[in-house]
Write an enzyme that holds these catalytic residues in place. Structure first.
Site, mmCIF file in Angstrom:
data_model
loop_
_atom_site.group_PDB
_atom_site.id
_atom_site.type_symbol
_atom_site.label_atom_id
_atom_site.label_comp_id
_atom_site.label_asym_id
_atom_site.label_seq_id
_atom_site.Cartn_x
_atom_site.Cartn_y
_atom_site.Cartn_z
ATOM 1 N NE ARG A 52 -3.628 0.579 0.765
ATOM 2 C CZ ARG A 52 -4.394 1.203 -0.108
ATOM 3 N NH1 ARG A 52 -4.732 0.615 -1.232
ATOM 4 N NH2 ARG A 52 -4.825 2.432 0.107
ATOM 5 C CB CYS A 76 -4.564 -3.835 0.833
ATOM 6 S SG CYS A 76 -5.706 -3.645 2.202
ATOM 7 C CB SER A 123 -7.712 8.483 4.469
ATOM 8 O OG SER A 123 -6.619 7.795 3.870
ATOM 9 C CB VAL A 124 -3.555 6.724 8.131
ATOM 10 C CG1 VAL A 124 -2.051 6.837 8.392
ATOM 11 C CG2 VAL A 124 -4.296 6.576 9.449
#
Length: 254
Positions: A52, A76, A123-124
């Site tokens: 990712r 993922c 979202s990180v």
């Protein structure tokens, strides 16, 4: 740094882009050197497909060199993980983006411009990409509804060492200064998921397990939940001892 496949893949990706690195297995450290002689603004399928994190080169390449071509990320196994929020942030900073044949094509001929925007959801990865792009953009950026995980704070601390002026207010990040190229050193935080996994494993099967050289404050809430469940442990700032815990209790958490 941990000596795991994702790190090696990311280093291979940086090498493909045109950076050099020196990896020390004994010291668990890597030195990344940017000579900027031949920079490749492409992140290919063969390198990005397995992880990712490959998407995180999109923002920096676009901001610094005005273009980037990055394969849609893979690696993922927990369901669909779209990159729409990454692209949302870059568009707000002035990028033109199209997706074709599995690649993200991003361009900003005149460079990225500072902007004020709010993520529609948290979202990180998208927060990280937005920060990495904004530190090379012209002007001030105000990013709202950001992720606030410890990894975000660690990235901000890293960028501050490079001279970037960043203010972090809860879920709002204000970026006022651009980075200065200079030699710095940074120690990354421990992996919280790995740390939690060992704690649970220790509580279930180990007579005694001691985890050293960690920052226990990173999983403060997780520790409190495990204690409520009956897990026996001694916690200090940089060490955690966990003992086999026989009477584990049910708990409801939200």
């Amino acid at each position: 740094i941990p000596y795991v496949n994702d790190i090696l893949t990311m280093l291979n990706l940086l090498k493909f882009i045109g950076l050099k690195y020196k990896l020390s297995k004994k010291k668990n450290s890597v030195e990344v050197i940017n000579l900027e002689k031949k920079i490749n603004t492409v992140a290919p399928y063969k390198l990005v497909k397995t992880m990712r994190a490959g998407i995180l080169v999109l923002g920096p390449l676009l901001a610094k060199y005005g273009k980037a071509k990055v394969w849609l990320p893979g690696g993922c196994a927990i369901g669909s993980r779209p990159v729409d929020l990454h692209l949302f942030a870059l568009k707000k900073l002035g990028a033109k983006i199209k997706i074709k044949n599995g690649y993200i094509f991003a361009s900003a001929k005149n460079g990225l411009k500072g902007a004020k925007f709010k993520f529609p959801s948290i979202s990180v990865g998208a927060t990280e990409n937005a920060i990495l792009a904004a530190v090379q953009a012209q002007g001030t950026s105000v990013i709202d509804n950001c992720a606030i995980e410890p990894e975000i704070k660690d990235l901000i601390n890293f960028l501050k060492k490079l001279g970037v002026k960043i203010i972090n207010k809860k879920r709002k990040i204000i970026i006022m200064g651009r980075l200065v190229e200079k030699k710095i050193s940074h120690e990354v935080i421990c992996d919280r998921i790995e740390l939690g996994t060992y704690l649970i494993g220790g509580a279930l099967i180990a007579k005694k397990l001691k985890l050293r050289n960690i920052d226990s404050s990173l999983i403060k809430k997780e520790i409190s939940i495990l204690k409520k469940m009956g897990v026996k442990m001694n916690v200090s700032k940089n060490n955690i001892e966990v003992f086999k815990s026989k009477n584990i209790k049910n708990i409801n958490i939200k």
